[in-house]
Design an enzyme around this catalytic site. Structure first.
Site, PDB file in Angstrom:
ATOM      1  N   HIS A  18      19.806 -45.067  16.086  1.00  0.00           N
ATOM      2  CA  HIS A  18      20.146 -44.476  14.790  1.00  0.00           C
ATOM      3  C   HIS A  18      21.642 -44.193  14.721  1.00  0.00           C
ATOM      4  CE1 HIS A  18      20.421 -40.534  16.640  1.00  0.00           C
ATOM      5  NE2 HIS A  18      19.170 -40.596  17.048  1.00  0.00           N
ATOM      6  N   HIS A  21      23.587 -42.666  17.687  1.00  0.00           N
ATOM      7  CA  HIS A  21      23.882 -43.593  18.785  1.00  0.00           C
ATOM      8  C   HIS A  21      25.052 -44.500  18.413  1.00  0.00           C
ATOM      9  CE1 HIS A  21      19.294 -43.150  19.347  1.00  0.00           C
ATOM     10  NE2 HIS A  21      19.910 -42.277  20.118  1.00  0.00           N
ATOM     11  N   CYS A 137       9.475 -29.271  28.015  1.00  0.00           N
ATOM     12  CA  CYS A 137       9.482 -30.026  26.751  1.00  0.00           C
ATOM     13  C   CYS A 137       9.730 -31.497  27.086  1.00  0.00           C
ATOM     14  CB  CYS A 137      10.560 -29.512  25.800  1.00  0.00           C
ATOM     15  SG  CYS A 137      10.717 -30.584  24.357  1.00  0.00           S
ATOM     16  N   CYS A 140      12.718 -33.199  25.186  1.00  0.00           N
ATOM     17  CA  CYS A 140      14.023 -32.749  25.701  1.00  0.00           C
ATOM     18  C   CYS A 140      14.184 -33.136  27.165  1.00  0.00           C
ATOM     19  CB  CYS A 140      14.160 -31.227  25.674  1.00  0.00           C
ATOM     20  SG  CYS A 140      14.356 -30.502  24.063  1.00  0.00           S
ATOM     21  N   CYS A 161       8.674 -25.974  21.295  1.00  0.00           N
ATOM     22  CA  CYS A 161      10.107 -26.175  21.509  1.00  0.00           C
ATOM     23  C   CYS A 161      10.853 -25.876  20.208  1.00  0.00           C
ATOM     24  CB  CYS A 161      10.342 -27.634  21.916  1.00  0.00           C
ATOM     25  SG  CYS A 161      12.080 -28.088  21.887  1.00  0.00           S
ATOM     26  N   HIS A 164      12.271 -29.307  18.783  1.00  0.00           N
ATOM     27  CA  HIS A 164      11.341 -30.327  18.300  1.00  0.00           C
ATOM     28  C   HIS A 164      10.148 -29.805  17.535  1.00  0.00           C
ATOM     29  CE1 HIS A 164      13.492 -32.432  21.461  1.00  0.00           C
ATOM     30  NE2 HIS A 164      13.393 -33.417  20.601  1.00  0.00           N
ATOM     31  N   LYS A 318      20.860 -30.867   8.143  1.00  0.00           N
ATOM     32  CA  LYS A 318      20.449 -31.787   9.186  1.00  0.00           C
ATOM     33  C   LYS A 318      19.773 -32.992   8.524  1.00  0.00           C
ATOM     34  CE  LYS A 318      16.647 -31.235  12.325  1.00  0.00           C
ATOM     35  NZ  LYS A 318      15.866 -30.316  13.122  1.00  0.00           N
ATOM     36  N   LYS A 321      13.951 -37.520   7.893  1.00  0.00           N
ATOM     37  CA  LYS A 321      13.223 -38.455   7.035  1.00  0.00           C
ATOM     38  C   LYS A 321      12.564 -37.719   5.880  1.00  0.00           C
ATOM     39  CE  LYS A 321      12.319 -42.562   9.505  1.00  0.00           C
ATOM     40  NZ  LYS A 321      11.374 -43.458  10.137  1.00  0.00           N
TER      41      LYS A 321
HETATM   42  N1  MSP Z   1      18.947 -39.915  27.428  1.00  0.00           N
HETATM   43  C1  MSP Z   1      19.731 -38.783  27.122  1.00  0.00           C
HETATM   44  C2  MSP Z   1      21.139 -38.941  27.613  1.00  0.00           C
HETATM   45  C3  MSP Z   1      21.258 -39.221  29.076  1.00  0.00           C
HETATM   46  S1  MSP Z   1      22.906 -39.501  29.527  1.00  0.00           S
HETATM   47  C4  MSP Z   1      22.857 -39.556  31.154  1.00  0.00           C
HETATM   48  C5  MSP Z   1      19.763 -38.561  25.608  1.00  0.00           C
HETATM   49  N2  MSP Z   1      19.519 -39.632  24.857  1.00  0.00           N
HETATM   50  S2  MSP Z   1      19.467 -39.658  23.241  1.00  0.00           S
HETATM   51  O1  MSP Z   1      18.907 -40.927  22.872  1.00  0.00           O
HETATM   52  O2  MSP Z   1      18.793 -38.527  22.750  1.00  0.00           O
HETATM   53  O3  MSP Z   1      20.957 -39.695  22.769  1.00  0.00           O
HETATM   54  C6  MSP Z   1      21.715 -38.553  22.667  1.00  0.00           C
HETATM   55  C7  MSP Z   1      23.077 -38.857  22.107  1.00  0.00           C
HETATM   56  O4  MSP Z   1      23.028 -39.554  20.858  1.00  0.00           O
HETATM   57  C8  MSP Z   1      23.872 -37.621  21.752  1.00  0.00           C
HETATM   58  O5  MSP Z   1      24.414 -36.947  22.782  1.00  0.00           O
HETATM   59  C9  MSP Z   1      24.912 -38.243  20.879  1.00  0.00           C
HETATM   60  O6  MSP Z   1      25.785 -38.959  21.680  1.00  0.00           O
HETATM   61  C10 MSP Z   1      24.092 -39.161  20.034  1.00  0.00           C
HETATM   62  N3  MSP Z   1      23.575 -38.486  18.844  1.00  0.00           N
HETATM   63  C11 MSP Z   1      22.260 -38.240  18.549  1.00  0.00           C
HETATM   64  N4  MSP Z   1      22.163 -37.671  17.313  1.00  0.00           N
HETATM   65  C12 MSP Z   1      23.379 -37.509  16.792  1.00  0.00           C
HETATM   66  C13 MSP Z   1      23.877 -37.104  15.534  1.00  0.00           C
HETATM   67  N5  MSP Z   1      23.120 -36.664  14.548  1.00  0.00           N
HETATM   68  N6  MSP Z   1      25.209 -37.189  15.333  1.00  0.00           N
HETATM   69  C14 MSP Z   1      26.061 -37.689  16.293  1.00  0.00           C
HETATM   70  N7  MSP Z   1      25.617 -38.096  17.467  1.00  0.00           N
HETATM   71  C15 MSP Z   1      24.328 -37.871  17.831  1.00  0.00           C
HETATM   72  O7  MSP Z   1      20.018 -37.458  25.200  1.00  0.00           O
END
Ligand code: MSP
Length: 697
Positions: A18, A21, A137, A140, A161, A164, A318, A321
């Site tokens: 999304h 990422h 969780c 998380c 949580c 979530h 925030k 959906k």
């Molecule tokens: N798998 C763990 C990270 C392990 S690193 C050793 C994780 N993954 S995640 O898929 O949840 O991705 C988290 C990351 O996605 C956040 O830290 C950030 O970099 C990015 N983002 C997720 N939602 C976001 C927003 N709404 N806005 C900006 N970045 C965000 O946590």
């Protein structure tokens, strides 16, 4: 040779990519390109975090093995990185790290072994076996303390949580513990001696007070009988490693720590330490746990841990959906240029703070800053050089006699303009190095505004009519063209394609990706050199029309056919996109008359077939009690075989405006439940016999 290593978090392999990422990857890609421009050998890592109970559960729900689940999600991530030009083929990441790689198992086992032999700064063993009792969780991947969960309404139910709003798991089992509680002093010392270690400052202070408040030992394993999908603990096959312990370690195993394969290919000593880019949601793991693990293992600390904010919607809510305010990657990809998205992300989010993202804002910025700003400056300058200077860069010098005329026309003299642009460049570079991209871009746009004004004031199109003004005209166009060269070099890391295009149109043959903006000197653009054909870089976007198209696309099942179009998860919760993001207290009711507007009818599938080159769509004819069967398209081809459907009774939205997809008209829509993290479609049907065409009420 100098080297640099930048990482994004590795993303959970339980849900598709999304905006969040995409954003962190854009930032990492921008940093990597800027380092490469300086001639620094750079390694850029991104990837997926593929173990743990959450992935195991997502796999179960989708009838896949955990590895199949991970492969499935990785394929979407790779589509995304390709669609947004962030992969290796486009000069983006160097490795897409997957924690299911055997070399990762090897490296992480080595780290475990080292820690199991280590003593803490307080002289005790760093790893010990104990018993854990607590609330976990799964999304998380973290145990929760009392202030991190909501107590249940009914005694006996599990708590939920706070992030979530999902139920926590009670865990009571044997576990290995990392003696984090002994590392508080050492960590505080690290933050003190390296003020740049955690950035920005506000986040550093948060981390410091968290550590100063006292640390608890960390459970770093689970019994294989409860979480089997993970890396086995060396020497104790009954345990698997805690997923965060193992995931964080990817940053070093990827480049060769504890394994021969990557060490040969990349080289740990060559690239470590890394700059870790993370969302603020996962800062604690990177700025507290990870440094402590590294201290125990005797590995050098990262270069820095830099936390950015989260994207929220234009009104500050925030994204979810349920509220319908998410930004979908396939929509972004279809309606916007990659460089415009990159520019928006970096310009709009003040680094470290939350940023607001809406399609309308994106259109507005694209039109004002890019179409009317940089794009217009570039095309008007180059077009005039074609028209008035025979497509050759004119000389910029003004003779003593010409000086007065030039001044009257508002042409800045060379020393003034060179001072101004050099100063702006220095500020740009300074902000860039501090990762204050938004500030850096403001500097660059000050340059755009100043030169634009010079052109508008001097009106070269009038000067061109007067042969006596030739020198003034040339001087303006030279200044504008030379400024464009500087802007192209400076903006390359943010907008690689457009910067390269400006550079090329200026007639430059060298690679803008290899020029360090620090080396720019005014006047190096050679007079007399030939420029190229001018093409528009950022066409204006018709806001009303595009917003309508976006709305249509968002509500269209055909959306599932484009490049990065698996159901995109809700954003904004940090990362953990859960299925239903219910918004407490927001109930949006419709009237019965609203419902009556939707004509739902029973249909029987008569024929079903696949469509060439559309791997998600099925083409069907469905009898809904009319004279002729209707033709329908549905994005279900990955989940249903055509033969399975023939004769099935389904529910059809019969009065949906017909739409063409892939050249076929769809005269309605079938209803299906969206199940699991990927929104797997399950077709709605009837348990009893019903006639075709019967209306659903
Ligand atoms: N798998 C763990 C990270 C392990 S690193 C050793 C994780 N993954 S995640 O898929 O949840 O991705 C988290 C990351 O996605 C956040 O830290 C950030 O970099 C990015 N983002 C997720 N939602 C976001 C927003 N709404 N806005 C900006 N970045 C965000 O946590």
């Amino acid at each position: 040779m100098k080297t640099f290593y930048v990482t994004t978090p590795i993303y959970y392999a339980n849900s598709v990519p999304h905006l969040g990422h995409l954003y962190t990857m854009i930032v990492a890609d921008t940093i990597a390109r800027s380092k490469r421009q300086q001639g620094i050998e750079t390694f850029f890592l991104t990837g997926t975090d593929e173990h743990g109970i959450n992935i195991e559960r997502a796999a179960q729900k989708n009838n896949r093995t955990p590895k199949e689940q991970a492969d499935y999600v990785v394929s979407y991530f790779k589509q995304m990185t390709d669609a947004f030009a962030l992969d290796t083929a486009h000069g983006g990441y160097d490795i897409f790290m997957r924690t299911t790689e055997p070399f990762h198992y090897e490296g992480v086992s080595e780290l475990w072994r080292r820690i199991s032999k280590a003593t803490t700064p307080k002289g005790r063993e760093a790893l010990y076996k104990g018993h854990y009792e607590g609330w976990f969780c799964a999304p998380c991947a973290e145990f929760k303390t009392e202030d991190e969960y909501a107590k249940p309404e009914n005694a006996g139910d599990p708590p939920t949580c706070l992030i979530h709003e999902t139920k926590l798991d009670r865990v009571s089992e044997e576990s290995y513990f990392f003696r984090l509680s002994d590392y508080d002093g050492a960590l505080l010392g690290l933050y003190e001696s390296r003020p740049d270690f955690v950035r920005p400052e506000a986040r550093r202070n948060e981390v410091k007070s968290f550590v100063a408040g006292g640390l608890q030992d960390l459970s770093v394993s689970r019994l294989r009988s409860s979480v089997s999908w993970g890396v086995p603990v060396p020497g104790d096959a009954d345990h698997t490693m805690y997923v965060w312990f193992e995931a964080l370690t990817n940053y070093i195993t990827a480049i060769g720590f504890g394994n021969h394969q990557q060490q040969q290919k990349i080289g740990f000593e060559k690239f470590w330490p890394a700059l870790h880019l993370v969302g603020k949601d996962i800062l604690r793991f990177h700025a507290v746990y990870w440094p402590a693990f590294l201290m125990a293992a005797g590995v050098e600390q990262p270069r820095a841990v830099v936390a950015h904010g989260m994207w929220v919607d234009p009104t500050g809510r925030k994204m979810s959906k349920t509220l319908g305010n998410t930004i979908e990657l396939n929509v972004l990809n279809k309606f916007f240029r990659i460089d415009a998205i990159r520019y928006f992300c970096l310009r709009e989010m003040v680094f470290g703070q939350d940023g607001r993202f809406g399609y309308e804002n994106l259109i507005d910025r694209t039109n004002s800053d890019l179409a009317s700003g940089l794009g217009n400056l570039s095309s008007r300058t180059l077009t005039m050089i074609h028209r008035y200077c025979d497509a050759r860069i004119p000389p910029g010098t003004i003779s003593d006699e010409g000086r007065l005329a030039a001044k009257r026309a508002g042409v800045e003299d060379e020393a003034a303009i060179s001072d101004f642009i050099t100063h702006a460049r220095n500020e740009f570079v300074r902000h860039f190095d501090e990762l204050a991209f938004s500030r850096a871009l403001e500097e660059a746009w000050d340059i755009v505004a100043r030169i634009d004004k010079m052109i508008s004031d001097a009106k070269p199109w009038d000067l061109a009519k007067d042969a006596g003004q030739r020198q003034t005209l040339n001087a303006i166009l030279y200044r504008a063209a030379e400024t464009l060269r500087w802007l192209a070099v400076m903006l390359y890391p943010v907008m690689p394609t457009s910067a390269a295009e400006i550079y090329k149109q200026l007639g430059r043959a060298d690679d803008v990706g290899k020029i360090d903006p620090r080396q720019l000197r005014w006047g190096e653009l050679r007079a007399g050199s030939q420029i190229r054909e001018v093409t528009a870089l950022f066409p204006r976007i018709d806001k009303t029309k595009t917003m309508e198209e976006i709305k249509e696309q968002k509500s269209d099942v055909g959306e599932q056919t484009s490049a990065v179009s698996a159901p995109v998860q809700a954003q904004g919760s940090g990362q953990h996109a859960t299925e239903a993001e219910a918004v407490p207290g927001v109930a949006t009711y419709i009237e019965i008359t609203d419902f009556a507007k939707i004509e739902l009818r029973v249909g029987e599938v008569k024929t079903a077939e696949r469509i060439p080159k559309a791997d998600k769509l099925l083409l069907m004819t469905v009898d809904i009690g009319e004279e002729k069967p209707r033709q329908l398209l549905a994005g279900i081809a990955q989940f249903y075989q055509p033969d399975q459907l023939i004769g099935r009774k389904i529910v059809v939205v019969a009065n949906l405006k017909p739409r063409k997809l892939r050249g076929y008209e769809s005269q309605g829509m079938l209803l299906a439940a969206a199940v699991g993290e990927e929104g797997k479609p399950v077709i709605a049907t009837f348990a009893e016999d019903v006639p075709n065409g019967a209306r659903l009420k």
